[in-house]
Design a protein around this motif. Structure first.
Motif, PDB file in Angstrom:
ATOM      1  N   ASP A   1       0.850  -1.225   0.184  1.00 53.13           N
ATOM      2  CA  ASP A   1       0.022   0.059   0.090  1.00 53.13           C
ATOM      3  C   ASP A   1       0.878   1.046  -0.084  1.00 53.13           C
ATOM      4  O   ASP A   1       0.460   2.286  -0.054  1.00 53.13           O
ATOM      5  CB  ASP A   1      -1.018   0.150   1.260  1.00 53.13           C
ATOM      6  N   THR A   2       2.234   1.094   0.211  1.00 51.55           N
ATOM      7  CA  THR A   2       2.973   2.297   0.036  1.00 51.55           C
ATOM      8  C   THR A   2       4.473   1.842  -0.434  1.00 51.55           C
ATOM      9  O   THR A   2       4.889   0.690  -0.002  1.00 51.55           O
ATOM     10  CB  THR A   2       3.523   2.822   1.462  1.00 51.55           C
ATOM     11  N   ILE A   3       4.962   2.728  -1.264  1.00 52.31           N
ATOM     12  CA  ILE A   3       6.432   2.536  -1.583  1.00 52.31           C
ATOM     13  C   ILE A   3       7.045   3.780  -1.251  1.00 52.31           C
ATOM     14  O   ILE A   3       6.480   4.889  -1.348  1.00 52.31           O
ATOM     15  CB  ILE A   3       6.228   2.406  -3.142  1.00 52.31           C
ATOM     16  N   VAL A   4       8.363   3.601  -0.671  1.00 51.70           N
ATOM     17  CA  VAL A   4       9.193   4.961  -0.263  1.00 51.70           C
ATOM     18  C   VAL A   4      10.497   4.839  -0.992  1.00 51.70           C
ATOM     19  O   VAL A   4      11.006   3.939  -1.519  1.00 51.70           O
ATOM     20  CB  VAL A   4       9.827   4.404   1.145  1.00 51.70           C
ATOM     21  N   VAL A   5      10.809   6.217  -1.785  1.00 55.43           N
ATOM     22  CA  VAL A   5      11.872   6.443  -2.844  1.00 55.43           C
ATOM     23  C   VAL A   5      12.537   7.499  -2.266  1.00 55.43           C
ATOM     24  O   VAL A   5      11.815   8.338  -1.675  1.00 55.43           O
ATOM     25  CB  VAL A   5      11.191   6.232  -4.096  1.00 55.43           C
ATOM     26  N   PRO A   6      14.288   7.585  -2.558  1.00 61.45           N
ATOM     27  CA  PRO A   6      14.869   8.845  -2.141  1.00 61.45           C
ATOM     28  C   PRO A   6      14.550   9.787  -3.285  1.00 61.45           C
ATOM     29  O   PRO A   6      13.941   9.423  -4.435  1.00 61.45           O
ATOM     30  CB  PRO A   6      15.983   8.066  -2.324  1.00 61.45           C
ATOM     31  N   VAL A   7      14.412  11.296  -2.858  1.00 62.41           N
ATOM     32  CA  VAL A   7      14.269  12.024  -3.672  1.00 62.41           C
ATOM     33  C   VAL A   7      15.432  13.119  -3.630  1.00 62.41           C
ATOM     34  O   VAL A   7      16.083  13.207  -2.596  1.00 62.41           O
ATOM     35  CB  VAL A   7      13.114  12.952  -3.270  1.00 62.41           C
ATOM     36  N   GLY A   8      15.990  13.380  -4.897  1.00 63.38           N
ATOM     37  CA  GLY A   8      17.136  14.177  -4.977  1.00 63.38           C
ATOM     38  C   GLY A   8      16.741  15.385  -6.011  1.00 63.38           C
ATOM     39  O   GLY A   8      16.118  16.422  -5.714  1.00 63.38           O
ATOM     40  N   GLY A   9      16.863  14.910  -7.187  1.00 65.90           N
ATOM     41  CA  GLY A   9      16.406  16.195  -8.354  1.00 65.90           C
ATOM     42  C   GLY A   9      14.848  15.900  -8.537  1.00 65.90           C
ATOM     43  O   GLY A   9      14.088  16.643  -9.037  1.00 65.90           O
ATOM     44  N   GLY A  10      14.273  14.547  -8.328  1.00 64.59           N
ATOM     45  CA  GLY A  10      13.009  14.301  -8.292  1.00 64.59           C
ATOM     46  C   GLY A  10      12.367  13.528  -9.606  1.00 64.59           C
ATOM     47  O   GLY A  10      11.192  13.230  -9.697  1.00 64.59           O
ATOM     48  N   GLY A  11      13.615  13.061 -10.226  1.00 70.36           N
ATOM     49  CA  GLY A  11      13.309  12.275 -11.486  1.00 70.36           C
ATOM     50  C   GLY A  11      12.529  10.926 -11.030  1.00 70.36           C
ATOM     51  O   GLY A  11      11.667  10.293 -11.695  1.00 70.36           O
ATOM     52  N   LEU A  12      13.230  10.283 -10.229  1.00 66.96           N
ATOM     53  CA  LEU A  12      12.741   8.953  -9.638  1.00 66.96           C
ATOM     54  C   LEU A  12      11.372   9.153  -8.998  1.00 66.96           C
ATOM     55  O   LEU A  12      10.360   8.315  -9.249  1.00 66.96           O
ATOM     56  CB  LEU A  12      13.746   8.276  -8.841  1.00 66.96           C
ATOM     57  N   ALA A  13      11.249  10.144  -8.382  1.00 63.59           N
ATOM     58  CA  ALA A  13       9.994  10.387  -7.722  1.00 63.59           C
ATOM     59  C   ALA A  13       8.659  10.617  -8.621  1.00 63.59           C
ATOM     60  O   ALA A  13       7.686  10.239  -8.428  1.00 63.59           O
ATOM     61  CB  ALA A  13      10.097  11.600  -6.528  1.00 63.59           C
ATOM     62  N   ALA A  14       9.020  11.365  -9.526  1.00 64.25           N
ATOM     63  CA  ALA A  14       8.198  11.992 -10.554  1.00 64.25           C
ATOM     64  C   ALA A  14       7.780  10.622 -11.457  1.00 64.25           C
ATOM     65  O   ALA A  14       6.664  10.353 -11.710  1.00 64.25           O
ATOM     66  CB  ALA A  14       8.439  12.963 -11.401  1.00 64.25           C
ATOM     67  N   GLY A  15       8.725   9.849 -11.844  1.00 63.06           N
ATOM     68  CA  GLY A  15       8.468   8.781 -12.525  1.00 63.06           C
ATOM     69  C   GLY A  15       7.536   7.615 -11.637  1.00 63.06           C
ATOM     70  O   GLY A  15       6.636   6.958 -12.188  1.00 63.06           O
ATOM     71  N   CYS A  16       7.809   7.555 -10.502  1.00 62.82           N
ATOM     72  CA  CYS A  16       7.034   6.463  -9.758  1.00 62.82           C
ATOM     73  C   CYS A  16       5.436   7.145  -9.391  1.00 62.82           C
ATOM     74  O   CYS A  16       4.799   6.405  -9.368  1.00 62.82           O
ATOM     75  CB  CYS A  16       8.089   6.284  -8.404  1.00 62.82           C
ATOM     76  N   ALA A  17       5.541   8.322  -9.375  1.00 62.66           N
ATOM     77  CA  ALA A  17       4.208   8.961  -8.959  1.00 62.66           C
ATOM     78  C   ALA A  17       3.396   8.749 -10.194  1.00 62.66           C
ATOM     79  O   ALA A  17       2.155   8.520 -10.058  1.00 62.66           O
ATOM     80  CB  ALA A  17       4.625  10.474  -8.531  1.00 62.66           C
ATOM     81  N   LEU A  18       3.966   8.862 -11.516  1.00 62.97           N
ATOM     82  CA  LEU A  18       3.065   8.752 -12.791  1.00 62.97           C
ATOM     83  C   LEU A  18       2.829   7.181 -12.972  1.00 62.97           C
ATOM     84  O   LEU A  18       1.647   6.909 -13.462  1.00 62.97           O
ATOM     85  CB  LEU A  18       4.177   9.192 -13.957  1.00 62.97           C
ATOM     86  N   ALA A  19       3.662   6.590 -12.532  1.00 66.09           N
ATOM     87  CA  ALA A  19       3.499   4.940 -12.961  1.00 66.09           C
ATOM     88  C   ALA A  19       2.425   4.522 -11.759  1.00 66.09           C
ATOM     89  O   ALA A  19       1.634   3.670 -12.210  1.00 66.09           O
ATOM     90  CB  ALA A  19       4.833   4.137 -12.580  1.00 66.09           C
ATOM     91  N   LEU A  20       2.448   4.933 -10.572  1.00 64.60           N
ATOM     92  CA  LEU A  20       1.558   4.575  -9.601  1.00 64.60           C
ATOM     93  C   LEU A  20       0.182   5.147  -9.850  1.00 64.60           C
ATOM     94  O   LEU A  20      -0.859   4.497  -9.764  1.00 64.60           O
ATOM     95  CB  LEU A  20       1.768   4.860  -8.438  1.00 64.60           C
ATOM     96  N   GLU A  21       0.236   6.221 -10.639  1.00 64.25           N
ATOM     97  CA  GLU A  21      -1.073   7.019 -11.244  1.00 64.25           C
ATOM     98  C   GLU A  21      -1.754   5.998 -12.035  1.00 64.25           C
ATOM     99  O   GLU A  21      -3.150   5.705 -11.995  1.00 64.25           O
ATOM    100  CB  GLU A  21      -0.886   8.086 -11.220  1.00 64.25           C
ATOM    101  N   VAL A  22      -0.936   5.747 -13.084  1.00 67.18           N
ATOM    102  CA  VAL A  22      -1.564   4.966 -14.023  1.00 67.18           C
ATOM    103  C   VAL A  22      -1.965   3.549 -13.660  1.00 67.18           C
ATOM    104  O   VAL A  22      -3.035   2.977 -14.164  1.00 67.18           O
ATOM    105  CB  VAL A  22      -0.537   4.846 -15.128  1.00 67.18           C
ATOM    106  N   ALA A  23      -1.193   2.812 -12.913  1.00 64.04           N
ATOM    107  CA  ALA A  23      -1.305   1.321 -12.352  1.00 64.04           C
ATOM    108  C   ALA A  23      -2.532   1.438 -11.566  1.00 64.04           C
ATOM    109  O   ALA A  23      -3.253   0.457 -11.378  1.00 64.04           O
ATOM    110  CB  ALA A  23      -0.132   1.033 -11.603  1.00 64.04           C
TER     111      ALA A  23
END
Length: 134
Positions: A73-95
């Protein structure tokens, strides 16, 4: 890359065939130098966080996690520039499915949190620091 990058990380990058150039005391200085080099030589500058294809590729990580553990129900990712966070957010929204995304960053370098909660990065005193893994 900026000063403070470990020799081990430099070696690993060179081992993969890349040329390592160290410039500046912080990311912003190194990025500005990289942009100047790209313009001078006609190179394409590939941002690790500000490129649509990179963000899309990084989002596949969240999809792979959900494939292996669909009950999460939750995934935790590190954030630096935000690319990984943005990609994961988009993927989770679509999923779909309602899996939420939490972002983690070092307390001493919490730029994303600072920005999210209304801080002004331009007015904030920037410190040169490096958070390296082994």
């Amino acid at each position: 890359m900026c000063q403070g990058i470990t020799r081990r990380r430099q070696h690993g990058i060179r081992r993969l065939g890349a040329e390592v150039r160290v410039f500046g005391s912080c990311f912003d200085e190194a990025a500005a130098h990289a942009q100047a080099l790209a313009a001078q030589h006609g190179w394409r500058l590939l941002s690790p966080f500000d490129d649509v294809d990179v963000i899309a590729g990084q989002g596949t990580m969240a999809l792979e996690i959900l494939e292996q553990a669909p009950e999460l129900d939750t995934i935790v990712v590190p954030v630096g520039g935000g690319g990984l966070a943005a990609g994961c957010a988009l993927a989770l929204e679509v999923a779909g499915g309602g899996c939420r995304l939490l972002l983690a960053e070092p307390a001493g370098a919490a730029d994303a949190g600072w920005s999210h909660y209304g801080g002004d990065q331009a007015g904030r005193q920037r410190r040169a620091l490096a958070c390296n893994t082994r």
